[in-house]
Design an enzyme around this catalytic site. Sequence first.
Site, PDB file in Angstrom:
ATOM      1  N   SER A 556       5.139  -0.284  -2.129  1.00 11.67           N
ATOM      2  CA  SER A 556       5.012   0.925  -1.325  1.00 11.67           C
ATOM      3  C   SER A 556       5.190   2.155  -2.226  1.00 11.67           C
ATOM      4  O   SER A 556       4.421   2.331  -3.173  1.00 11.67           O
ATOM      5  CB  SER A 556       6.023   0.894  -0.180  1.00 11.67           C
ATOM      6  N   ASP A 643      -2.222  -2.459   7.362  1.00 16.07           N
ATOM      7  CA  ASP A 643      -1.079  -1.621   6.984  1.00 16.07           C
ATOM      8  C   ASP A 643      -1.312  -0.202   7.483  1.00 16.07           C
ATOM      9  O   ASP A 643      -2.337   0.415   7.179  1.00 16.07           O
ATOM     10  CB  ASP A 643      -0.920  -1.632   5.461  1.00 16.07           C
ATOM     11  N   HIS A 675       2.320  -3.697   6.786  1.00 10.04           N
ATOM     12  CA  HIS A 675       2.980  -3.164   5.595  1.00 10.04           C
ATOM     13  C   HIS A 675       3.954  -4.168   4.987  1.00 10.04           C
ATOM     14  O   HIS A 675       4.135  -4.207   3.777  1.00 10.04           O
ATOM     15  CB  HIS A 675       3.732  -1.875   5.967  1.00 10.04           C
TER      16      HIS A 675
END
Length: 705
Positions: A556, A643, A675
Amino acid sequence: MTDNLEPPLPRAASRPVIRRHHGDDVEDRYEWLRDKDDAEVIAHLERENAYADARTAHLEGQRQRIFDEIKARTLETDLSVPTRRGDWWYYGRTLEGRQYGIQCRAPLADPDDWTPPELSPDVAVPGEQVLLDGNVEAEGHDFFSLGSFEVTSDGTRMLYGVDVAGDERYTIRVRDIATGELLPDEIPDTFAGASFSPDGRYIVYTTVDDAWRPDTVWLHELGTPVSEDRKLHHESDERYWVGAGFTRSERYLVIEAGSSITSEQWTLPADDLGAEPRVVWPRAEGVEYDLSHAVVDGADVFYILHNQDALDFELVRVDAAEPAGPREVVIPHEPGTRLLGLSTFRDWGVVGYRREGLARLGMLDYVSHDIAEITFDEPLYSAGAGGNAEWAPPVLRLGYGSFVTPGTVYDYDVARDELLLRKRQPVLGDYDPADYGQARVWATADDGTQVPLSLVWKRSFGDLGATPRPIHLYGYGSYEHSIEPGFSIARLSELDRGVVFAVAHVRGGGEMGRQWYEDGKLLAKRNSFTDFVACARHLVDAGYTTPEQMVAEGGSAGGLLMGAVANLAPELFAGILAAVPFVDALTTILDPSLPLTVIEWDEWGDPLHDAEVYAYMKSYSPYENVRENVRYPRILAVTSLNDTRVLYVEPAKWIARLREVGADALLKCEMVAGHGGVSGRYNSWKERAYELAWLFDTLGVADAD
């Protein structure tokens, strides 16, 4: 013969579009990959997956061995430590061969009993009720995630929110526990975290806007149409998220709106939810606060943790009837000790704070304001309060662990200052923590700042630093999120092969207090990247490893870190593993219509309206800074089609650009996931085995004996 041929290297078509901001024209050849409804985009992603599968086909045996190791070390049929709420003990079950957990409860044997029953997988629990079996709910779906789960205070009904796509939109349903029947109430497209009111009459939930921002809090009365739900609060400022929940005392509903740097809260009496929400402190730019309710000397008070003129936060106490009135300082601001939060109970409070790079817990005396720290023996550890549902317990439930100590559940007897061990995560296969070491060392950043590095290794491979060893270096460094010392069964597959696992606690995280975070965000963001490079150089210069023996990983915002360091110091790494990586940061943050963009301006800056921020972000955004004539390390990017936080298009564009300069880069896109990746524990083990096999192959690490 042709069946064994490697598929051709995927080449995304070049369809240039021009991005124009602040007098700067940028040609983007791969922006067209953003349209996931385009059949050609899906075809390209499928070609990427086929290519990654072919390139890693030789690792299938090792992937299976790693998966088998994780499985063999995990007690697949197990139960959690029961948590008391009302007349019941609540706990979870996992069963061998089942992907998802099962939520259960059993009645208290005695209302004065605070010692949780010791449950055994092969012994029936008297009076057990299965509340929710995730395996049943997941039938017919490739993805399943539980976003809300709660039982009414009287124990008669339960709500649960389910996502079967991976896009974090949950549908809430309500079930009568006694009959097992679903009530007609069904609330679609909600955010995670719905709650029953204390009387069980209402559900408080949150919905999101088109940019996936939780923006509205609703009140639903059971038995009434969703169309009649009352809007408790709508937040029009796109920088703010909203949420709501009841205090542990069940006296108040608290609604919160918060950006990265500012917060505001409102309260309603829990027994009068028809009242208008009342603001606690009006929002002031840059001021964050959070409240907890307590009763002291018979008076309702709010403890408020805030950072007004207190960088590392201060705790004050105010009259609940007049929260904007006089403030009594309970814990004054102390630079270097970052106050993290307060949980209030009837007789005492629990303060979380961070000092010297470690999160700590202390018991707060409501009268004297004294804090008694709960101490632990290990030099590196993580501890936190959790699973405490009751208002007036004699014990505090804690979670504890370290890099070498498996997750542990304690009940802390407050009166006797004694930790009562309830359960330690079982690790099958003769695991002995003494076989492994953990330590903290320090690297010197470019500006002289000392950056902490945490290391964990298996002792049988020799003393750390005696000879260069393969190192897996992990980093994050954003949102004041701290990477805590924690145990991982999957990580044992690395350590037992001689790999050293390391965490670079770079600026932008919260490990060293609020200033550590401030020094790694906005126009200081590059510190996160240069800190990570400094940590990698330290590991090489100190003889711990060599560049040929080091792989970096981040996910991320940590994936942005990976993309940035790949551009800054490609010569330091054999490989880069980037999970759901935020590598096209500038394009994303320029577009306020995309999920999360506007609220992110407090973290990264606003390049849409500020030319200086635009130029700064352009100088580090990985996609825009891929270098010519550079030998990049091997790169594996892992993403998910659904996501909603970091869109799949970012790694897809990044990999396409890296291919232009000859980088050995692979893209693996989960076509039904979000995600957090795939759902289900066996699927997640397989996903981690895939990543670790690639990592071992990159490091040239042989299988364990």
